[in-house]
Write a protein that holds these residues in place. Sequence first.
Motif, PDB file in Angstrom:
ATOM      1  N   GLY A 243       0.711  -0.987  -0.138  1.00  0.00           N
ATOM      2  CA  GLY A 243       0.263  -0.167  -0.181  1.00  0.00           C
ATOM      3  C   GLY A 243       0.628   1.112   0.283  1.00  0.00           C
ATOM      4  N   ASP A 247      -2.058   4.541   2.927  1.00  0.00           N
ATOM      5  CA  ASP A 247      -3.046   2.784   3.164  1.00  0.00           C
ATOM      6  C   ASP A 247      -2.031   2.439   5.009  1.00  0.00           C
ATOM      7  OD1 ASP A 247      -4.262   2.757   0.846  1.00  0.00           O
ATOM      8  OD2 ASP A 247      -2.269   2.198   0.265  1.00  0.00           O
ATOM      9  N   ASP A 453      -9.175  -0.169  -3.337  1.00  0.00           N
ATOM     10  CA  ASP A 453      -9.522   1.371  -2.191  1.00  0.00           C
ATOM     11  C   ASP A 453     -10.616   1.295  -1.220  1.00  0.00           C
ATOM     12  OD1 ASP A 453     -10.266   4.038  -1.505  1.00  0.00           O
ATOM     13  OD2 ASP A 453     -10.285   4.424  -3.511  1.00  0.00           O
ATOM     14  N   THR A 457      -9.095   6.157   2.965  1.00  0.00           N
ATOM     15  CA  THR A 457      -8.251   7.471   1.917  1.00  0.00           C
ATOM     16  C   THR A 457      -8.671   8.804   1.185  1.00  0.00           C
ATOM     17  OG1 THR A 457      -7.273   6.687   0.159  1.00  0.00           O
ATOM     18  CG2 THR A 457      -6.438   5.395   2.279  1.00  0.00           C
ATOM     19  N   ARG A 464      -5.412   2.838  -7.909  1.00  0.00           N
ATOM     20  CA  ARG A 464      -5.731   1.417  -7.883  1.00  0.00           C
ATOM     21  C   ARG A 464      -5.608   0.609  -8.578  1.00  0.00           C
ATOM     22  NH1 ARG A 464      -5.117   1.697  -2.053  1.00  0.00           N
ATOM     23  NH2 ARG A 464      -5.408   3.588  -1.436  1.00  0.00           N
TER      24      ARG A 464
END
Length: 563
Positions: A243, A247, A453, A457, A464
């Motif tokens: 990530g 993340d 996702d 965030t 993504r």
Amino acid sequence: MLGIVPHLAWIAVAAASSVDHWNALNSSVGGRLHVGIPLARPCFELADTAGSTDATQCEAIRNGWTNSLFLVDQFGAFMNTEWGSCQKTSQSCLIHGLNVSDPTPSDPPNVCEQGSVPPFYIDVQNASDVQAAFTFSKQTGVPLVVKNTGHDYKGRNSAPGSLALWTHNLQSISYNASFVPAGCPASNVKPGVTVGAGTIINDVVAFAEANNITVVTGAETTVGISGGWVMGGGHGALANTLGLGVDRVLEFKIVTPDGSFLTANECQNTDLFWALRGGGGGTFGVVLESTTLASPKMTLQVAFAAFSPNNTNATRGFYEVLAENSVRWAQQGFGGYIEPFQALYVTPVLNSSATADTMQPLFAYMESLAPTDPGVQVFATEIPSYGAFFETFIANSGAPVGENAVIASRLIPAANFANETSRASLVDALLQTLAHVTFDLTLIATTPFNVPDDGSTSVTEAWRTSIWHAVAEGGWDGAAPLVNETAAYTGISNAADFLRAITPDAAYQNEADVHEPNHEVSFWGTHYPRLLEIKQKYDPDNLLMCWHCVGYDPNSPRFSCYI
């Protein structure tokens, strides 16, 4: 009394402040209000700034001008030097980054001028320092900027006539294998590394190695891991599988413009936590520390392939091989960095034999060049940890510093790799972009392709589904006429247009065109309206305003040096 009163004339809004205000501010921050002096000041005989000529200091500055480990400790230094200049008025205090021993730029009649270096700064040590700065700004109208390590491609850490909050010296670091975000139930326990705002990536990687853990970081050794890197997204070589920085962050400690010292995590101040995970640094408050998720130490597989940089005839075939295989490599957990003549890939997912097998198309292409290109290199190797990978392949290959740089970026989605026609269009666009840059074109395969996702965030959703983050780079050396600087910005934006023409509006805010079109969508996708609401909640007076940040006003005097 404050010993910097004679330089109050540098403050654009001096009429709204007074000597008493500055003395009171200095007292409230324990005497840590300082004059901001351009880095090269000791090299100039003539100057319109504080400071003095000093041959010994000048020699040290010339020796350190292109060394980010030197620059990061100097308040008056900016990794890309134009952000210490007032570009619109050509006021600067620079030497040549490509020839640091040349005395011409600093010899008379050239004058060292303040430019965009904040004339005053607070060496931030605690929350009360930031609170005092917010109070002072509200009382006087003096604009604020947040400066950490000096890395910022868009000049968000400098401004003429401003007061800077220098967070670089907040360099604590600790590891808690059973970290529980404040206010959360004990069941939320996770291993976490807590770092001060000024702690640089180089130190975080070394700390993680010493503690047998893995912390996702970016590639630039002197970037602050708790600052704009993470709040803007935070890509790195392991982002594909572990990530982005956003993340993995578990908690922020932040001072908001109303003076509150808050903890933001998944259990309290959750709206602010969401905004800080992608909404950008220097916008919603001043972060003093963050805690990020730690993973176990992991073995990595590395693949490297290169040919001679001057063998430009090989570039198209190189890009074609990459375009044909990159979706598969992304699915296999590979992240990495691609220059026009080399590719570095790393994955924590595959073993050594699987890595050699999947990289065979790239290796075979390189081997086909070998009979006529002595610069061909090909290898695959196993690395015992991220720290070992970082030190071996990344630490000494960072972006240039000590020179002016302009960049533009684009997130390139999987759709551009879908079939032969789309791949051909992509390769054509890459070659056209490369032909129009003055420095380089870097393809960064560090998108969180295998980290969906989950809505936690605020970065653009385009991260993504993207395979590459393309960065076009240009610039100029030393002080230059305004027309040349303007041409550099226009040129790099035009170069990126070839990629813009075949991709949706999506770019990385930390590495973006200063004049990124449709930047709200490019940086945040559908998230901008909510980010703006949160900005207005925590900073209704817009005390923290920076270029292309949430809620910025392009007509503000804060941006009078932009071109």
